[in-house]
Write a protein that holds these residues in place. Structure first.
Motif, PDB file in Angstrom:
ATOM      1  N   VAL A 129       0.841  -1.082  -0.124  1.00 26.19           N
ATOM      2  CA  VAL A 129      -0.052  -0.021   0.038  1.00 26.19           C
ATOM      3  C   VAL A 129       1.041   1.090   0.063  1.00 26.19           C
ATOM      4  CG1 VAL A 129      -1.796   1.227   1.255  1.00 26.19           C
ATOM      5  CG2 VAL A 129      -1.671  -1.383   1.327  1.00 26.19           C
ATOM      6  N   TYR A 130       0.452   2.147  -0.890  1.00 23.57           N
ATOM      7  CA  TYR A 130       1.265   3.458  -0.848  1.00 23.57           C
ATOM      8  C   TYR A 130       0.568   4.723  -0.931  1.00 23.57           C
ATOM      9  CZ  TYR A 130       0.331   3.821  -5.861  1.00 23.57           C
ATOM     10  OH  TYR A 130      -0.338   3.781  -7.080  1.00 23.57           O
ATOM     11  N   ASN A 131       1.076   5.758  -0.402  1.00 21.20           N
ATOM     12  CA  ASN A 131       0.450   7.120  -0.648  1.00 21.20           C
ATOM     13  C   ASN A 131       1.334   8.228  -0.455  1.00 21.20           C
ATOM     14  OD1 ASN A 131       0.008   8.410   2.319  1.00 21.20           O
ATOM     15  ND2 ASN A 131      -0.223   6.172   2.775  1.00 21.20           N
ATOM     16  N   TYR A 132       0.810   9.301  -1.191  1.00 25.05           N
ATOM     17  CA  TYR A 132       1.987  10.656  -0.888  1.00 25.05           C
ATOM     18  C   TYR A 132       0.982  11.842  -1.058  1.00 25.05           C
ATOM     19  CZ  TYR A 132       1.133  10.191  -6.021  1.00 25.05           C
ATOM     20  OH  TYR A 132       0.680  10.073  -7.184  1.00 25.05           O
ATOM     21  N   SER A 133       1.427  12.684  -0.423  1.00 18.38           N
ATOM     22  CA  SER A 133       0.764  14.059  -0.328  1.00 18.38           C
ATOM     23  C   SER A 133       1.031  14.857  -1.251  1.00 18.38           C
ATOM     24  CB  SER A 133       0.980  14.795   0.950  1.00 18.38           C
ATOM     25  OG  SER A 133       0.676  13.852   2.281  1.00 18.38           O
ATOM     26  N   LEU A 134       0.287  15.774  -1.747  1.00 16.98           N
ATOM     27  CA  LEU A 134       0.380  16.716  -2.838  1.00 16.98           C
ATOM     28  C   LEU A 134       0.376  17.951  -2.223  1.00 16.98           C
ATOM     29  CD1 LEU A 134      -2.633  15.293  -5.320  1.00 16.98           C
ATOM     30  CD2 LEU A 134      -0.088  15.127  -5.490  1.00 16.98           C
ATOM     31  N   PRO A 135       1.251  19.063  -2.663  1.00 13.65           N
ATOM     32  CA  PRO A 135       1.373  20.406  -2.057  1.00 13.65           C
ATOM     33  C   PRO A 135       0.243  21.317  -2.166  1.00 13.65           C
ATOM     34  CG  PRO A 135       2.255  20.190  -4.386  1.00 13.65           C
ATOM     35  CD  PRO A 135       1.836  18.933  -4.208  1.00 13.65           C
ATOM     36  N   TYR A 136       0.367  22.279  -1.462  1.00 12.76           N
ATOM     37  CA  TYR A 136      -0.779  23.385  -1.700  1.00 12.76           C
ATOM     38  C   TYR A 136      -2.288  22.901  -1.250  1.00 12.76           C
ATOM     39  CZ  TYR A 136       2.527  26.636  -3.981  1.00 12.76           C
ATOM     40  OH  TYR A 136       3.604  27.208  -4.132  1.00 12.76           O
ATOM     41  N   ASN A 137      -2.014  21.968  -0.133  1.00 15.84           N
ATOM     42  CA  ASN A 137      -3.237  21.307   0.415  1.00 15.84           C
ATOM     43  C   ASN A 137      -4.349  20.543  -0.619  1.00 15.84           C
ATOM     44  OD1 ASN A 137      -2.676  22.024   3.189  1.00 15.84           O
ATOM     45  ND2 ASN A 137      -3.605  24.277   2.784  1.00 15.84           N
ATOM     46  N   TYR A 138      -3.772  20.227  -1.641  1.00 19.03           N
ATOM     47  CA  TYR A 138      -4.302  19.514  -2.871  1.00 19.03           C
ATOM     48  C   TYR A 138      -4.857  18.092  -2.454  1.00 19.03           C
ATOM     49  CZ  TYR A 138      -3.257  23.388  -5.898  1.00 19.03           C
ATOM     50  OH  TYR A 138      -3.178  24.753  -6.456  1.00 19.03           O
ATOM     51  N   GLY A 139      -4.363  17.720  -1.307  1.00 14.82           N
ATOM     52  CA  GLY A 139      -4.934  16.263  -0.944  1.00 14.82           C
ATOM     53  C   GLY A 139      -3.829  15.345  -0.945  1.00 14.82           C
ATOM     54  N   SER A 140      -4.057  14.134  -1.323  1.00 16.64           N
ATOM     55  CA  SER A 140      -3.253  12.859  -1.598  1.00 16.64           C
ATOM     56  C   SER A 140      -3.800  12.155  -2.555  1.00 16.64           C
ATOM     57  CB  SER A 140      -3.002  12.230  -0.119  1.00 16.64           C
ATOM     58  OG  SER A 140      -4.057  11.707   0.394  1.00 16.64           O
ATOM     59  N   SER A 141      -2.854  11.104  -2.887  1.00 16.63           N
ATOM     60  CA  SER A 141      -2.993  10.030  -3.730  1.00 16.63           C
ATOM     61  C   SER A 141      -2.574   8.750  -3.111  1.00 16.63           C
ATOM     62  CB  SER A 141      -2.316  10.267  -5.046  1.00 16.63           C
ATOM     63  OG  SER A 141      -2.443   9.317  -6.150  1.00 16.63           O
ATOM     64  N   SER A 142      -3.115   7.917  -3.400  1.00 18.15           N
ATOM     65  CA  SER A 142      -2.717   6.256  -2.783  1.00 18.15           C
ATOM     66  C   SER A 142      -3.001   5.159  -4.089  1.00 18.15           C
ATOM     67  CB  SER A 142      -3.489   6.126  -1.654  1.00 18.15           C
ATOM     68  OG  SER A 142      -4.802   6.017  -1.808  1.00 18.15           O
TER      69      SER A 142
END
Length: 231
Positions: A129-142
């Protein structure tokens, strides 16, 4: 006759005055604020663009300027694609979008970073399972990498880390992470770790089968049964 000439002269004079006023308005500089976008870190002569509300401009110079009435504007900066001798390079803008309030001249800097390719692979003994955050409070992706498969992520280089969790299947245990390329791991032997991205690379979750540390004695098993018979 003299009165008619005076009348014509007055008409001509009035027309000249009106024309001068209109020409002065047209030639006078606009008081509308300017929104200027400056691009950094793009290859020379690369074409980039900005979408400002319903208007758009594309240039091969580092500066794009809009003259707008006072107000609040939404801007979007698309990715930039640059063809070199062998490959197509993609550059991501930072920030990719935002809001600008224009009550006076405003400057917005846009820094472009190249995309990198990160491959996450899992052995047949479990999934990742992987996830990473997007800048400028754009959420995350997983996402999830299924056993025995791999996922290739094309990421803008401003995503500097990816959270990883290895989940063993029944009969397997997690062994370790194996990396190559421009990647680093916070904890190479932990099921849960952070992958630091510095460029292209691959990370692979390794699993091994569970081995038994004990055996059951048939003789002892028979003695227990016999003991139960006598109770």
């Amino acid at each position: 006759m003299a009165d008619k000439e005076k009348y014509n002269i007055m008409i001509i004079f009035a027309v000249v005055i009106v024309f001068s006023i209109v020409l002065g308005i047209l030639m006078s500089p606009s008081n509308d604020p300017l929104i200027t976008f400056n691009a950094f870190n793009l290859p020379s002569m690369a074409t980039w663009g900005v979408i400002l509300n319903s208007s758009s401009e594309y240039m091969s110079t580092p500066t794009i300027t809009f003259s707008v009435p006072n107000g609040v504007y939404t801007f979007i900066v698309p990715d930039v694609y640059v063809q070199n001798m062998t490959t197509m390079m993609t550059y991501a803008p930072l920030p990719p979008s935002g809001l600008i309030t224009a009550t006076k001249n405003v400057t917005q800097q846009v820094t472009f970073v190249p995309y990198v390719q990160v491959t996450i692979a899992s052995g047949y003994g479990g999934y990742v399972v992987y996830n990473y955050s997007l800048p400028y409070n754009y959420g995350s992706s997983s996402g999830v990498v299924q056993p025995g498969s791999r996922v290739v992520l094309n990421l803008p280089a401003y995503i500097s880390s990816i959270n990883l969790t290895a989940v063993p299947s029944n009969g397997f245990v997690f062994n370790n992470w194996i990396i190559s390329g421009s990647l680093q791991l916070e904890y190479p032997k932990s099921k849960t770790t952070v992958l630091y991205v510095q460029g292209n690379g691959e990370v692979n979750a390794s699993f091994t089968t569970v081995t038994s540390n004990y055996t059951t004695s048939r003789t002892n098993y028979t003695l227990i049964i016999n003991a139960l018979k006598y109770v």
